[in-house]
Design a protein around this motif. Structure first.
Motif, PDB file in Angstrom:
ATOM      1  N   LEU A   1     -66.343 -32.963 -20.067  1.00 31.84           N
ATOM      2  CA  LEU A   1     -65.620 -33.065 -20.561  1.00 31.84           C
ATOM      3  C   LEU A   1     -64.372 -33.769 -20.747  1.00 31.84           C
ATOM      4  O   LEU A   1     -63.748 -34.729 -21.733  1.00 31.84           O
ATOM      5  N   TYR A   2     -64.081 -34.141 -19.411  1.00 32.52           N
ATOM      6  CA  TYR A   2     -62.883 -35.416 -19.201  1.00 32.52           C
ATOM      7  C   TYR A   2     -62.888 -36.591 -19.546  1.00 32.52           C
ATOM      8  O   TYR A   2     -62.852 -37.259 -20.424  1.00 32.52           O
ATOM      9  N   TYR A   3     -64.684 -36.755 -19.183  1.00 32.80           N
ATOM     10  CA  TYR A   3     -64.670 -38.971 -19.365  1.00 32.80           C
ATOM     11  C   TYR A   3     -65.422 -38.873 -21.477  1.00 32.80           C
ATOM     12  O   TYR A   3     -64.979 -39.877 -21.789  1.00 32.80           O
ATOM     13  N   ARG A   4     -65.881 -37.428 -21.947  1.00 28.84           N
ATOM     14  CA  ARG A   4     -66.278 -37.972 -23.042  1.00 28.84           C
ATOM     15  C   ARG A   4     -64.703 -37.836 -23.672  1.00 28.84           C
ATOM     16  O   ARG A   4     -64.604 -38.411 -25.027  1.00 28.84           O
ATOM     17  N   GLN A   5     -64.065 -36.403 -23.760  1.00 33.54           N
ATOM     18  CA  GLN A   5     -62.588 -36.626 -24.176  1.00 33.54           C
ATOM     19  C   GLN A   5     -61.804 -37.849 -25.040  1.00 33.54           C
ATOM     20  O   GLN A   5     -61.621 -38.304 -25.445  1.00 33.54           O
ATOM     21  N   GLU A   6     -61.278 -38.017 -23.571  1.00 36.50           N
ATOM     22  CA  GLU A   6     -60.430 -39.623 -23.189  1.00 36.50           C
ATOM     23  C   GLU A   6     -61.393 -40.604 -23.726  1.00 36.50           C
ATOM     24  O   GLU A   6     -60.664 -41.869 -24.529  1.00 36.50           O
ATOM     25  N   TYR A   7     -62.852 -41.512 -24.033  1.00 39.57           N
ATOM     26  CA  TYR A   7     -63.522 -41.991 -24.481  1.00 39.57           C
ATOM     27  C   TYR A   7     -63.120 -41.536 -25.745  1.00 39.57           C
ATOM     28  O   TYR A   7     -62.666 -42.512 -26.468  1.00 39.57           O
TER      29      TYR A   7
END
Length: 593
Positions: A234-240
């Motif tokens: 979630l962290y990597y996907r949402q920020e990207y």
């Protein structure tokens, strides 16, 4: 009776062990590396923008605008290419409020605009942490700010806090729409300054709760129970994704694979346009004896005490998993003084990685180091920059399901860089290195007149100015040349696509153009007496560097005969036919040997 009792005991033991294994797998193995998660996580790599393939620069000793300006001015004065400046922590008032500390970076809007006007890209460091106490920022205690996030249910685990390397705090809840709205609202100010990316540091891997003293890789969130692996994704996907909504060329720089941490990868491949592996020290191969002080190692994540060889291993493991654009902190992230030969060899290796990341602790002002380091590192910085058209073609191919840029092959840390270059990295402080070339014919990058027939394994000495790079016979290598340092072209090559061709039967290479979305396909057909080269697709001014063993009898383009020393030049010393073409109708060359 005794036999029956023993059976019952063994049955109870077996059931207990089975339950313990199931509990271990469910609570520990599955959240991190279970196959059901991996199957959903990894797709094709994103379309990394071309600017992110050029040279990055950062340092972590003096985090101020003045220091950044001094470095950039020095690099420009000494003609060392830089496209991206990375601002690591601390740059904000606390972790992570996304408010620029104006004592460190005065008048941030004007300063960011000035960098962009000069053609630089800016990437900022961040994590998913909302801190109540901060290690090295202007605001050390921020309980009230943290409490606001916790009381509004913006944090996972009802605000459960952990100690991490930048202080103490809780995790933003990416499953809560209101939390995400608040979080991205905090980021909007720096987005309005025009930033180009986030460096997403790896604290999401610490996402966990406890049963008594035992850490459990789960935490309750707005949507229910969230695993460590789910949260990391979630962290990597949402920020990207949010960055892409702000700017279509926005990137995230995220961890791929580090040593034995998360062997399935920190970030999902399809949400990872650029990746780095860390945190290495300024060593060839680090061991328990380190000359770095505790202060110099205090920012290392995941207690990493590793050297150059570890970086090579992690990059190749990452490539094997499917990550496309990968690199490491050149010369290592931390430690004492950077050894000159290590800085040079790490730079040379990084010239043949997707990410060229010159930074970390230690002196990065090359003009303050030795003249030899300055000259060699400048040359390989330009070589990496010149290879961007070649690398970008692999970016596009991998995005559509093809091979990634770096592909491990047989040989100690050997890999293919794109389809035409073989790299045999020097990983020890020795001039000699073993090279294993597979079947086929090969040429040495720094002296390409002689053919080396494979398969063959040999040892040779590589002076500091050279590196083990071998060209596949039949290669087509597109480059952008602007300087003379690599001795392929010079300032007169600017504005032209330089194409190095090593004919060997029939070969094709497709050059993808980043902004038009178009492509140029180059086909080479060699017979015993002639070579035919055809450019299809988008027309581009170009310079052909065609390897020939002797002066050609005839050269023509689109059936028009060329004049020797007027329309083309044959370099006897280099065995190169050089043709510079501004315009053409069809794009069909015929060379009679």
């Amino acid at each position: 009776m005794t036999r029956t009792k023993n059976r019952k005991i063994w049955k109870a033991v077996w059931i207990t062990l089975s339950l313990l294994l199931l509990v271990y797998y469910f609570f520990f193995a599955l959240p991190f590396r279970g196959q059901p998660f991996n199957g959903q996580r990894h797709g094709n790599p994103p379309l990394t923008p071309v600017w992110a393939l050029e040279c990055w620069l950062w340092e972590d000793d003096v985090n101020t605008a003045q220091r950044v300006d001094e470095l950039l001015e020095g690099y420009a004065e000494h003609d060392i290419p830089v496209r991206t400046i990375l601002l690591d922590s601390p740059w904000s008032l606390r972790y992570n409020d996304f408010k620029v500390d104006e004592n460190l970076y005065p008048e941030p809007e004007a300063w960011f605009n000035k960098l962009q006007d000069k053609g630089y890209r800016v990437v900022l460091w961040m994590t998913p942490m909302v801190n109540s106490s901060n290690k090295d920022t202007e605001i050390k205690k921020s309980e009230s700010w943290y409490n606001t996030a916790r009381d509004n249910n913006f944090l996972a685990g009802k605000g459960h806090q952990i100690n991490w390397w930048k202080g103490k705090g809780g995790f933003i809840d990416y499953t809560n729409p209101e939390a995400l709205k608040w979080w991205h609202g905090l980021q909007q100010e720096v987005f309005d300054y025009g930033i180009d990316g986030w460096k997403l540091d790896g604290s999401a891997t610490l996402f966990s709760s406890k049963i008594g003293p035992v850490p459990i890789p789960y935490m309750r969130s707005f949507s229910g129970l969230t695993t460590t692996r789910n949260y990391m994704d979630l962290y990597y996907r949402q920020e990207y994704l949010f960055g892409q909504e702000q700017n279509s060329e926005f990137i995230t720089l995220s961890r791929s694979m580090d040593r034995n941490f998360h062997p399935e990868g920190f970030s999902p491949v399809d949400a990872s346009p650029v990746n780095w592996v860390g945190d290495q020290e300024h060593h060839w191969k680090a061991d328990s004896h380190s000359d770095g002080t505790e202060d110099q190692k205090m920012d290392i994540a995941l207690k990493g005490v590793e050297g150059f060889e570890s970086a090579i291993e992690s990059i190749l493991k990452s490539a094997k998993t499917g990550y496309n654009i990968i690199g490491s902190d050149i010369a290592g992230f931390s430690g004492g003084t950077i050894p000159p030969r290590l800085y040079i060899r790490w730079t040379q290796f990084s010239a043949f990685c997707g990410l060229f990341l010159n930074g970390g602790h230690g002196e990065r002002a090359l003009w303050k180091r030795s003249e030899q380091e300055l000259e060699i590192i400048r040359e390989y910085s330009w070589l990496h920059t010149e290879l961007v058209p070649y690398m970008y073609s692999s970016v596009v191919e991998a995005h559509h399901g093809g091979e990634v840029l770096q592909r491990p092959i047989k040989g100690k840390y050997h890999y293919m860089f794109g389809e035409n270059l073989l790299i045999a990295p020097i990983y020890m402080d020795e001039a000699k290195n073993n090279v294993r070339l597979p079947e086929g014919n090969w040429r040495y990058w720094f002296d390409d007149k002689e053919i080396i027939a494979g398969p063959v394994t040999f040892e040779r000495e590589f002076p500091l100015e050279e590196y083990p790079v071998y060209i596949r016979e039949g290669a087509i290598i597109p480059m952008h040349i602007e300087r003379p340092y690599t001795r392929i072209g010079d300032e007169n090559s600017r504005g032209y696509l330089t194409v190095r061709v090593y004919p060997d039967g029939n070969d094709t290479f497709t050059i993808h153009h980043p902004y038009s979305g178009n492509s140029t396909s180059i086909t080479v057909e060699e017979t015993e007496g002639s070579i035919k080269i055809v450019f299809h697709g988008l027309k581009q001014p170009h310079i052909l560097h065609l390897h020939l063993s002797s002066h050609p009898q005839k050269v023509q383009l689109d059936n028009q005969l060329f004049s020797d020393s007027v329309d083309y030049h044959f370099d006897v010393e280099q065995s190169k036919l050089i043709i510079k073409t501004d315009d053409y109708s069809i794009g069909e060359y015929t060379i009679i040997k």
